[in-house]
Scaffold this motif. Structure first.
Motif, mmCIF file in Angstrom:
data_model
loop_
_atom_site.group_PDB
_atom_site.id
_atom_site.type_symbol
_atom_site.label_atom_id
_atom_site.label_comp_id
_atom_site.label_asym_id
_atom_site.label_seq_id
_atom_site.Cartn_x
_atom_site.Cartn_y
_atom_site.Cartn_z
ATOM 1 N N GLU A 210 19.351 104.284 -5.796
ATOM 2 C CA GLU A 210 17.891 103.984 -6.342
ATOM 3 C C GLU A 210 17.550 103.462 -5.800
ATOM 4 N N GLY A 211 19.136 102.585 -4.798
ATOM 5 C CA GLY A 211 17.997 101.130 -3.874
ATOM 6 C C GLY A 211 17.423 101.016 -2.999
ATOM 7 N N GLY A 212 17.061 102.758 -2.688
ATOM 8 C CA GLY A 212 16.887 102.922 -1.278
ATOM 9 C C GLY A 212 15.329 103.368 -1.471
ATOM 10 N N LEU A 213 14.776 103.493 -3.377
ATOM 11 C CA LEU A 213 13.591 104.365 -3.526
ATOM 12 C C LEU A 213 12.454 103.009 -2.971
ATOM 13 N N VAL A 214 11.413 104.008 -2.966
ATOM 14 C CA VAL A 214 10.567 103.040 -1.988
ATOM 15 C C VAL A 214 9.108 103.297 -2.732
ATOM 16 N N LYS A 215 8.474 101.726 -3.894
ATOM 17 C CA LYS A 215 7.660 101.613 -4.333
ATOM 18 C C LYS A 215 6.826 101.794 -3.773
ATOM 19 N N MET A 216 5.323 102.713 -4.903
ATOM 20 C CA MET A 216 4.005 103.621 -4.536
ATOM 21 C C MET A 216 3.278 102.827 -5.149
ATOM 22 N N GLY A 217 3.111 101.843 -6.081
ATOM 23 C CA GLY A 217 2.553 101.484 -7.498
ATOM 24 C C GLY A 217 2.170 102.315 -8.319
ATOM 25 N N GLY A 218 1.601 101.850 -9.538
ATOM 26 C CA GLY A 218 1.147 102.851 -10.503
ATOM 27 C C GLY A 218 2.405 103.045 -10.959
ATOM 28 N N ASN A 219 3.448 102.793 -11.127
ATOM 29 C CA ASN A 219 4.993 102.890 -11.465
ATOM 30 C C ASN A 219 5.437 103.995 -10.885
ATOM 31 N N LEU A 220 5.437 104.357 -9.889
ATOM 32 C CA LEU A 220 5.494 105.798 -9.006
ATOM 33 C C LEU A 220 6.460 105.569 -7.689
ATOM 34 N N TYR A 221 7.339 105.785 -7.330
ATOM 35 C CA TYR A 221 8.862 105.581 -6.622
ATOM 36 C C TYR A 221 8.729 107.164 -5.277
ATOM 37 N N LYS A 222 9.621 106.769 -4.322
ATOM 38 C CA LYS A 222 9.289 107.781 -3.529
ATOM 39 C C LYS A 222 10.980 107.758 -2.907
ATOM 40 N N THR A 223 10.970 108.869 -2.141
ATOM 41 C CA THR A 223 12.380 108.978 -1.243
ATOM 42 C C THR A 223 12.169 108.003 -0.147
ATOM 43 N N SER A 224 13.611 107.856 0.139
ATOM 44 C CA SER A 224 13.535 107.359 1.338
ATOM 45 C C SER A 224 14.200 107.901 2.469
ATOM 46 N N PRO A 225 14.834 107.655 3.858
ATOM 47 C CA PRO A 225 15.791 108.103 3.982
ATOM 48 C C PRO A 225 17.488 107.863 3.051
ATOM 49 N N ASN A 226 17.119 106.869 2.703
ATOM 50 C CA ASN A 226 18.592 106.060 2.638
ATOM 51 C C ASN A 226 18.962 105.911 1.317
#
Length: 291
Positions: A210-226
């Motif tokens: 979960e720590g690898g998720l990227v915050k996108m604003g608006g309470n949203l997360y996006k995946t990342s390579p990690n």
């Protein structure tokens, strides 16, 4: 120039960033599903004044090396993903996840997914189930297996034909009198004649890191390579938590801890500023040696 001058500058920068993190946590203390962030420091490379040496047989003993540190840097900013407390809202479009998982949302109702813990959903005029910013809540069609990437943009229409479980605006259609969402995320509508049936199931996602998720604003997360790829499923199955209707997950910010961190960062900032002012006095004394 004095090396301590640059060490003080690095301390100002690092503690300013810590204050930024603390300020963001405090600002989001009432944000639905917000997760607290914390910052760690690391020392920067050290200057070797002398190298260590090993003991000599029947001679002088070993000597430790001499090193002088050259400042501090930001080691990392981590996120605490523990669950926030649940708050009852009695609103039938509010959903809180008790345990692991993220709601899957998409801006176009397709497979370009984002992930959120904010379950404050709304309906539009077409009955689409949406986030506050208009992203479609994704799930599984009625009768689907509830596994794999959810590709159905969920909706709760106002009129259904009970004979076909389909939407109909004609004379055979009946208005929905109520709807409910079960612990497994299944959405059930009840018609005016008392009949009810399932119209879909909310999909969830989890991640290896979960720590690898990227915050996108608006309470949203996006995946990342990690973060790793998402694993999909439904609430109450596997490691996924339960969905609670009429509740929202609050921020997990501990204000007492944040105010303590703010005081520590503020005093550290002041101390580093004092180093710079002291170095300035030393340099002034050096300049005044020649008169």
């Amino acid at each position: 120039m004095l090396p301590s001058l640059y060490s003080g500058i690095s301390g100002l920068r690092a503690n300013q960033q810590k204050l930024n993190v603390v300020a963001n946590n405090i600002a989001n203390s009432s944000t639905t599903g917000f997760k607290t962030q914390s910052m760690n420091f690391e020392d920067m490379i050290s200057q070797n004044l002398s190298d260590p040496s090993a003991p000599v047989n029947n001679g002088i003993g070993g000597v430790n090396g001499k090193q002088s540190g050259l400042g501090v840097k930001v080691g990392g900013i981590s996120t605490d993903f523990t669950n926030g407390s649940m708050q009852s809202t009695n609103r039938n479009l509010d959903f809180a996840l008790d345990g692991t998982g993220y709601f899957v949302v998409s801006p176009d109702g397709g497979t370009d997914d984002y992930y959120t813990r904010d379950g404050a959903f709304v309906l539009d005029k077409d009955g689409n189930l949406l986030t506050q910013e208009g992203n479609h809540v994704m799930g599984y069609a009625s009768g689907a297996t509830g596994t794999g990437q959810p590709t159905t943009a969920l909706s709760i229409k106002q009129y259904y034909t009970s004979a076909t479980n389909g939407v109909d605006t004609g004379t055979d259609a009946q208005k929905v009198s109520s709807f409910s969402v079960g612990k497994d995320g299944s959405i059930t509508v009840k018609l005016g004649d008392g009949t009810s049936y399932e119209v879909g199931q909310i999909g969830l996602a989890s991640f290896q890191n979960e720590g690898g998720l990227v915050k996108m604003g608006g309470n949203l997360y996006k995946t990342s390579p990690n973060s790793g790829d998402a694993t999909y499923g439904t609430s109450g199955s596997g490691s996924f938590g339960d969905i609670n209707q009429g509740m929202l997950e609050m921020s997990n910010v501990d204000l007492a801890q944040q105010f303590t961190d703010m005081i520590i960062a503020q005093r550290a900032f002041q101390a580093n500023g004092k180093i710079i002012s002291t170095d300035d006095e030393v340099l002034q004394d050096l300049v005044n040696l020649k008169r």
